[in-house]
Every structure is written in C-alpha cells, then in structure tokens.
Design a protein around this motif. Sequence first.
Motif, PDB file in Angstrom:
ATOM      1  N   ALA A   1     134.266  35.380 -18.727  1.00  0.00           N
ATOM      2  CA  ALA A   1     135.116  35.340 -19.923  1.00  0.00           C
ATOM      3  C   ALA A   1     135.897  36.638 -20.090  1.00  0.00           C
ATOM      4  N   ILE A   2     135.234  37.763 -19.841  1.00  0.00           N
ATOM      5  CA  ILE A   2     135.882  39.059 -20.063  1.00  0.00           C
ATOM      6  C   ILE A   2     136.835  39.423 -18.926  1.00  0.00           C
ATOM      7  N   LEU A   3     136.339  39.353 -17.687  1.00  0.00           N
ATOM      8  CA  LEU A   3     137.129  39.833 -16.549  1.00  0.00           C
ATOM      9  C   LEU A   3     138.205  38.842 -16.127  1.00  0.00           C
ATOM     10  N   TYR A   4     137.872  37.549 -16.110  1.00  0.00           N
ATOM     11  CA  TYR A   4     138.851  36.559 -15.638  1.00  0.00           C
ATOM     12  C   TYR A   4     139.778  36.085 -16.754  1.00  0.00           C
ATOM     13  N   PHE A   5     139.193  35.546 -17.819  1.00  0.00           N
ATOM     14  CA  PHE A   5     140.031  34.969 -18.872  1.00  0.00           C
ATOM     15  C   PHE A   5     140.736  36.033 -19.712  1.00  0.00           C
ATOM     16  N   GLN A   6     139.982  37.042 -20.164  1.00  0.00           N
ATOM     17  CA  GLN A   6     140.579  38.017 -21.072  1.00  0.00           C
ATOM     18  C   GLN A   6     141.463  39.031 -20.349  1.00  0.00           C
ATOM     19  N   LEU A   7     140.995  39.568 -19.221  1.00  0.00           N
ATOM     20  CA  LEU A   7     141.774  40.591 -18.516  1.00  0.00           C
ATOM     21  C   LEU A   7     142.796  39.986 -17.553  1.00  0.00           C
ATOM     22  N   PHE A   8     142.349  39.116 -16.658  1.00  0.00           N
ATOM     23  CA  PHE A   8     143.237  38.594 -15.615  1.00  0.00           C
ATOM     24  C   PHE A   8     144.244  37.598 -16.174  1.00  0.00           C
ATOM     25  N   MET A   9     143.780  36.651 -17.010  1.00  0.00           N
ATOM     26  CA  MET A   9     144.668  35.627 -17.534  1.00  0.00           C
ATOM     27  C   MET A   9     145.255  35.987 -18.899  1.00  0.00           C
ATOM     28  N   ALA A  10     144.869  37.133 -19.440  1.00  0.00           N
ATOM     29  CA  ALA A  10     145.397  37.618 -20.719  1.00  0.00           C
ATOM     30  C   ALA A  10     145.216  36.603 -21.843  1.00  0.00           C
ATOM     31  N   MET A  11     144.043  35.962 -21.886  1.00  0.00           N
ATOM     32  CA  MET A  11     143.720  35.002 -22.946  1.00  0.00           C
ATOM     33  C   MET A  11     142.842  35.714 -23.972  1.00  0.00           C
ATOM     34  N   ASP A  12     143.418  36.003 -25.135  1.00  0.00           N
ATOM     35  CA  ASP A  12     142.676  36.724 -26.167  1.00  0.00           C
ATOM     36  C   ASP A  12     141.567  35.840 -26.744  1.00  0.00           C
ATOM     37  N   PRO A  13     140.389  36.410 -26.974  1.00  0.00           N
ATOM     38  CA  PRO A  13     139.271  35.604 -27.501  1.00  0.00           C
ATOM     39  C   PRO A  13     139.465  35.277 -28.980  1.00  0.00           C
ATOM     40  N   CYS A  14     139.066  34.074 -29.360  1.00  0.00           N
ATOM     41  CA  CYS A  14     139.126  33.669 -30.765  1.00  0.00           C
ATOM     42  C   CYS A  14     137.788  33.952 -31.429  1.00  0.00           C
ATOM     43  N   GLU A  15     137.690  33.619 -32.710  1.00  0.00           N
ATOM     44  CA  GLU A  15     136.442  33.865 -33.427  1.00  0.00           C
ATOM     45  C   GLU A  15     135.279  33.108 -32.798  1.00  0.00           C
ATOM     46  N   LEU A  16     135.476  31.834 -32.504  1.00  0.00           N
ATOM     47  CA  LEU A  16     134.400  31.060 -31.899  1.00  0.00           C
ATOM     48  C   LEU A  16     134.085  31.544 -30.493  1.00  0.00           C
ATOM     49  N   CYS A  17     135.093  32.044 -29.796  1.00  0.00           N
ATOM     50  CA  CYS A  17     134.870  32.580 -28.442  1.00  0.00           C
ATOM     51  C   CYS A  17     133.896  33.756 -28.479  1.00  0.00           C
ATOM     52  N   VAL A  18     134.079  34.662 -29.441  1.00  0.00           N
ATOM     53  CA  VAL A  18     133.183  35.828 -29.483  1.00  0.00           C
ATOM     54  C   VAL A  18     131.787  35.414 -29.958  1.00  0.00           C
ATOM     55  N   TYR A  19     131.705  34.354 -30.779  1.00  0.00           N
ATOM     56  CA  TYR A  19     130.388  33.846 -31.149  1.00  0.00           C
ATOM     57  C   TYR A  19     129.676  33.275 -29.923  1.00  0.00           C
ATOM     58  N   ILE A  20     130.446  32.587 -29.074  1.00  0.00           N
ATOM     59  CA  ILE A  20     129.870  32.027 -27.847  1.00  0.00           C
ATOM     60  C   ILE A  20     129.387  33.156 -26.935  1.00  0.00           C
ATOM     61  N   ARG A  21     130.158  34.226 -26.862  1.00  0.00           N
ATOM     62  CA  ARG A  21     129.722  35.380 -26.082  1.00  0.00           C
ATOM     63  C   ARG A  21     128.425  35.945 -26.649  1.00  0.00           C
ATOM     64  N   PHE A  22     128.343  35.997 -27.970  1.00  0.00           N
ATOM     65  CA  PHE A  22     127.121  36.495 -28.604  1.00  0.00           C
ATOM     66  C   PHE A  22     125.921  35.645 -28.205  1.00  0.00           C
ATOM     67  N   SER A  23     126.092  34.328 -28.198  1.00  0.00           N
ATOM     68  CA  SER A  23     124.982  33.450 -27.833  1.00  0.00           C
ATOM     69  C   SER A  23     124.560  33.664 -26.388  1.00  0.00           C
ATOM     70  N   GLN A  24     125.534  33.944 -25.515  1.00  0.00           N
ATOM     71  CA  GLN A  24     125.208  34.219 -24.121  1.00  0.00           C
ATOM     72  C   GLN A  24     124.480  35.558 -23.984  1.00  0.00           C
ATOM     73  N   CYS A  25     124.850  36.524 -24.821  1.00  0.00           N
ATOM     74  CA  CYS A  25     124.130  37.798 -24.832  1.00  0.00           C
ATOM     75  C   CYS A  25     122.691  37.597 -25.293  1.00  0.00           C
ATOM     76  N   CYS A  26     122.481  36.660 -26.219  1.00  0.00           N
ATOM     77  CA  CYS A  26     121.115  36.350 -26.668  1.00  0.00           C
ATOM     78  C   CYS A  26     120.280  35.853 -25.495  1.00  0.00           C
ATOM     79  N   ILE A  27     120.884  35.032 -24.631  1.00  0.00           N
ATOM     80  CA  ILE A  27     120.160  34.516 -23.469  1.00  0.00           C
ATOM     81  C   ILE A  27     119.818  35.652 -22.506  1.00  0.00           C
ATOM     82  N   VAL A  28     120.762  36.591 -22.319  1.00  0.00           N
ATOM     83  CA  VAL A  28     120.502  37.746 -21.448  1.00  0.00           C
ATOM     84  C   VAL A  28     119.352  38.575 -22.006  1.00  0.00           C
ATOM     85  N   ILE A  29     119.411  38.875 -23.304  1.00  0.00           N
ATOM     86  CA  ILE A  29     118.359  39.688 -23.923  1.00  0.00           C
ATOM     87  C   ILE A  29     117.018  38.971 -23.855  1.00  0.00           C
ATOM     88  N   ALA A  30     117.040  37.642 -24.066  1.00  0.00           N
ATOM     89  CA  ALA A  30     115.805  36.858 -23.962  1.00  0.00           C
ATOM     90  C   ALA A  30     115.190  36.989 -22.573  1.00  0.00           C
TER      91      ALA A  30
END
Length: 204
Positions: free
Chosen positions: A43-72
């Motif tokens: 999401a960060i390297l390909y979509f946000q940086l390479f494709m210049a797709m800015d994250p929306c509110e729900l996008c950053v929430y989805i990232r947060f949920s994925q971080c929860c899985i990493v921390i778990a």
Amino acid sequence: MSAIKDFWEGFKSDPMNGLVTMQSQRPIWAVMIGGAMFAILSAILYFQLFMAMDPCELCVYIRFSQCCIVIAGLIILIDPRNHILKGLGLLLAWYGVIQGFMWSYELMGIHNAAHMVVDESMDFFAAAGDAAGAACSTEPRFPLNLPLDEWLPFEFMPTGGCGEDDWTFLGGGMAHWCMVIYSVFGLAAAPLTAAWLVQLFKRK
C-alpha cells in the motif's frame, strides 16, 4: 527437506495434532507477520509512492488493522508456547482481521456507489446517500484515540477521498482485494486458533 516431509506425513495421519504442533512454533507466526507486512508495504510503496494514490480515511484504518496483525504476530513470536501471550496475540489478530474486513466492505460500498453507471432502473440517490453516510474525513479517529496521523503522518494521515481509486486487478478493486486478504487471514487463523484451544483445554 526431511523435517518438512516428516511434518507432512504426521499432519496427514493426525491433522489436529499437526496443527497443535504448528501453532506452538514460530515459523507459522512469522509467515503471518510477513503476509501483513507485505500488504502494508504494498500500500505504501506501490500504491502511495509509485502510483501516487493518496490514502483515504478508510485506507489508513485498513493499514491500522494490518498493523494490529503484525503486532499480534510479534507478541506470539516472543514465546508461542506461552498461553497468555498466545491468547493476547490471537485476540488482537482476530480484531485486525474482522475490523479490517468491515472497513474494506465499507470502502467497497463507497467505491461501487462512486463508480456506478446510472440508468433509469437505478435509485442513484439512495445508493449515493448510503455512500455519503460513510463519507471520508481528513481527521481520522483511530481506536483508543491513538494519534497515529500525528505520529506517522505519511502512513496514517488521510489525504485522498474514499472510492476515488480506479485501480483494478482481475476485475476487483483495492477494497475487494483487501476483503480477499482478510478472508485468507481468517481462514488461516481459524484452524490455528482451534488447535490452540484444543491444546489449552487438554492441559486443564
């Protein structure tokens, strides 16, 4: 290779015991961490940086949920045989999977409404109203009021609009594929969770 072969033979003869052994060791949880990290970095390297797709509110929430899985996964990785750490890790992992799926489903609804082809048979205003009810904000509110947008603005500050992306792969948009990813996480976590519960109750 012989260890993998021995494990597979044992798993075929007694699947539950094989799952109990698997969830008590580190490799499977390292795979879970790797899968979630791959989703975050994509999401960060390909979509946000390479494709210049800015994250929306729900996008950053989805990232947060994925971080929860990493921390778990990291919590469990400390000691996969420790039932307290395993329980805390699995609770956080399931929270990330379920909440992430729900956010992805919400984003899919907004995306579909924003990209619908209007014809006389459609109630456009009803669909648009549903999407507007979950409209994006530039001031995200993370669980526990965590100010992630202030701590890590590049990753968690929403700068795009929900449903604006036109990216597709095999007919599915970003929200659709996020739902697939969470479904895979859930299908993988379910037998491991069941095996841990079997092991836990056998001890009592």
